[in-house]
Write a protein that holds these residues in place. Sequence first.
Motif, PDB file in Angstrom:
ATOM      1  N   GLY A 144     -10.732 -11.524  -1.337  1.00  0.00           N
ATOM      2  CA  GLY A 144     -11.203 -10.676  -0.256  1.00  0.00           C
ATOM      3  C   GLY A 144     -10.366 -10.734   1.001  1.00  0.00           C
ATOM      4  O   GLY A 144     -10.529  -9.907   1.894  1.00  0.00           O
ATOM      5  N   ARG A 145      -9.484 -11.713   1.119  1.00  0.00           N
ATOM      6  CA  ARG A 145      -8.690 -11.861   2.337  1.00  0.00           C
ATOM      7  C   ARG A 145      -7.455 -10.956   2.273  1.00  0.00           C
ATOM      8  O   ARG A 145      -6.947 -10.641   1.206  1.00  0.00           O
ATOM      9  CB  ARG A 145      -8.268 -13.315   2.532  1.00  0.00           C
ATOM     10  N   GLY A 146      -6.983 -10.569   3.460  1.00  0.00           N
ATOM     11  CA  GLY A 146      -5.835  -9.691   3.537  1.00  0.00           C
ATOM     12  C   GLY A 146      -4.534 -10.456   3.646  1.00  0.00           C
ATOM     13  O   GLY A 146      -4.466 -11.660   3.402  1.00  0.00           O
ATOM     14  N   TYR A 147      -3.495  -9.738   4.037  1.00  0.00           N
ATOM     15  CA  TYR A 147      -2.174 -10.330   4.190  1.00  0.00           C
ATOM     16  C   TYR A 147      -1.916 -10.648   5.666  1.00  0.00           C
ATOM     17  O   TYR A 147      -2.634 -10.202   6.556  1.00  0.00           O
ATOM     18  CB  TYR A 147      -1.109  -9.383   3.646  1.00  0.00           C
ATOM     19  N   LYS A 148      -0.871 -11.406   5.902  1.00  0.00           N
ATOM     20  CA  LYS A 148      -0.648 -11.924   7.241  1.00  0.00           C
ATOM     21  C   LYS A 148      -0.236 -10.841   8.223  1.00  0.00           C
ATOM     22  O   LYS A 148      -0.745 -10.773   9.337  1.00  0.00           O
ATOM     23  CB  LYS A 148       0.425 -13.023   7.194  1.00  0.00           C
ATOM     24  N   TRP A 149       0.692  -9.986   7.841  1.00  0.00           N
ATOM     25  CA  TRP A 149       1.255  -9.028   8.792  1.00  0.00           C
ATOM     26  C   TRP A 149       0.869  -7.581   8.536  1.00  0.00           C
ATOM     27  O   TRP A 149       1.168  -6.706   9.344  1.00  0.00           O
ATOM     28  CB  TRP A 149       2.787  -9.129   8.775  1.00  0.00           C
ATOM     29  N   PHE A 150       0.222  -7.331   7.425  1.00  0.00           N
ATOM     30  CA  PHE A 150      -0.017  -5.940   7.037  1.00  0.00           C
ATOM     31  C   PHE A 150      -1.356  -5.828   6.325  1.00  0.00           C
ATOM     32  O   PHE A 150      -1.742  -6.714   5.549  1.00  0.00           O
ATOM     33  CB  PHE A 150       1.107  -5.450   6.130  1.00  0.00           C
ATOM     34  N   SER A 151      -2.076  -4.734   6.595  1.00  0.00           N
ATOM     35  CA  SER A 151      -3.374  -4.492   5.963  1.00  0.00           C
ATOM     36  C   SER A 151      -3.282  -3.285   5.036  1.00  0.00           C
ATOM     37  O   SER A 151      -3.291  -2.138   5.503  1.00  0.00           O
ATOM     38  CB  SER A 151      -4.450  -4.246   7.021  1.00  0.00           C
ATOM     39  N   PRO A 152      -3.196  -3.502   3.728  1.00  0.00           N
ATOM     40  CA  PRO A 152      -3.141  -2.369   2.791  1.00  0.00           C
ATOM     41  C   PRO A 152      -4.389  -1.497   2.859  1.00  0.00           C
ATOM     42  O   PRO A 152      -4.296  -0.275   2.663  1.00  0.00           O
ATOM     43  CB  PRO A 152      -3.023  -3.052   1.420  1.00  0.00           C
ATOM     44  N   ALA A 153      -5.546  -2.093   3.130  1.00  0.00           N
ATOM     45  CA  ALA A 153      -6.785  -1.313   3.188  1.00  0.00           C
ATOM     46  C   ALA A 153      -6.733  -0.276   4.304  1.00  0.00           C
ATOM     47  O   ALA A 153      -7.102   0.886   4.110  1.00  0.00           O
ATOM     48  CB  ALA A 153      -7.985  -2.249   3.379  1.00  0.00           C
ATOM     49  N   ILE A 154      -6.277  -0.695   5.489  1.00  0.00           N
ATOM     50  CA  ILE A 154      -6.163   0.243   6.599  1.00  0.00           C
ATOM     51  C   ILE A 154      -5.138   1.330   6.290  1.00  0.00           C
ATOM     52  O   ILE A 154      -5.350   2.518   6.563  1.00  0.00           O
ATOM     53  CB  ILE A 154      -5.772  -0.500   7.887  1.00  0.00           C
ATOM     54  N   PHE A 155      -4.016   0.933   5.708  1.00  0.00           N
ATOM     55  CA  PHE A 155      -2.968   1.897   5.381  1.00  0.00           C
ATOM     56  C   PHE A 155      -3.467   2.934   4.376  1.00  0.00           C
ATOM     57  O   PHE A 155      -3.232   4.146   4.549  1.00  0.00           O
ATOM     58  CB  PHE A 155      -1.751   1.160   4.813  1.00  0.00           C
ATOM     59  N   LEU A 156      -4.187   2.496   3.353  1.00  0.00           N
ATOM     60  CA  LEU A 156      -4.700   3.433   2.356  1.00  0.00           C
ATOM     61  C   LEU A 156      -5.819   4.295   2.934  1.00  0.00           C
ATOM     62  O   LEU A 156      -5.983   5.456   2.532  1.00  0.00           O
ATOM     63  CB  LEU A 156      -5.201   2.657   1.134  1.00  0.00           C
ATOM     64  N   TYR A 157      -6.572   3.749   3.871  1.00  0.00           N
ATOM     65  CA  TYR A 157      -7.589   4.547   4.562  1.00  0.00           C
ATOM     66  C   TYR A 157      -6.936   5.689   5.333  1.00  0.00           C
ATOM     67  O   TYR A 157      -7.444   6.818   5.355  1.00  0.00           O
ATOM     68  CB  TYR A 157      -8.393   3.643   5.490  1.00  0.00           C
ATOM     69  N   LEU A 158      -5.802   5.406   5.946  1.00  0.00           N
ATOM     70  CA  LEU A 158      -5.047   6.466   6.626  1.00  0.00           C
ATOM     71  C   LEU A 158      -4.613   7.542   5.628  1.00  0.00           C
ATOM     72  O   LEU A 158      -4.728   8.744   5.898  1.00  0.00           O
ATOM     73  CB  LEU A 158      -3.824   5.881   7.327  1.00  0.00           C
TER      74      LEU A 158
END
Length: 227
Positions: free
Chosen positions: A59-73
């Motif tokens: 459930g945790r994301g990555y350090k410098w980048f959020s794929p979930a936010i990017f895909l939401y865009l």
Amino acid sequence: MELMVLLNAVVTRLLFVLHSLIGVWRVTAVKKEPKYWLLALLNLLLCLETGLTLKFKQGRGYKWFSPAIFLYLICTVPSLWLLEIHHGTQYCGNEPGAVQVNVSNQDFNQSRDSIRGSEGTDHHIIQTAKVFVNQLSTICETVWTLALHQTFLLLLVVGRWLLPIGVEITRDQLSQLLLMFVGTAADILEFASETLDIEDVRKNYALINAILAVWTWSMLQFPLDLA
């Protein structure tokens, strides 16, 4: 703690998918062409990312980048582009932002009562939902588009707060990150709404595309974890 991490990861992504589907529904309703429902397939990317994140990152994301936010865009921006380019001329009342609803609350209640008296509970819920959706459809197009813009930016900020990240950060760092996103979101909304509301801008198709391109480029900062 791990349960809260998983819960935040899933709930946030479900909110993203729900908002994206509302945007697709508005595009389909405005364009009156069912083919635009194909935009909803973009949410499959977000569903895939959710499954991979839950499996490999708990459930945790990555350090410098959020794929979930990017895909939401990716899932939401195309719908907003289509709504802004279309920009119908539906009358919105005498005051800016006024909402005109053709179906009154009395009509809504009467329809609800008649359904309740003649059908079962499940059918009543379905029919009530249909009446509610039809009532929402009567809200003028420009108000819908502005509301989608506002909720889009709100969900981006709330999503950055709810989504678990890959490393621990202090409360001060998180507060600074959220304040930065709130200020950025306000600036982006002001830029998009005020420039696209100018009548001369609306008459220039190339200028609309240029403004939307700058707006889209500015949204790409949200997937970054600058803390």
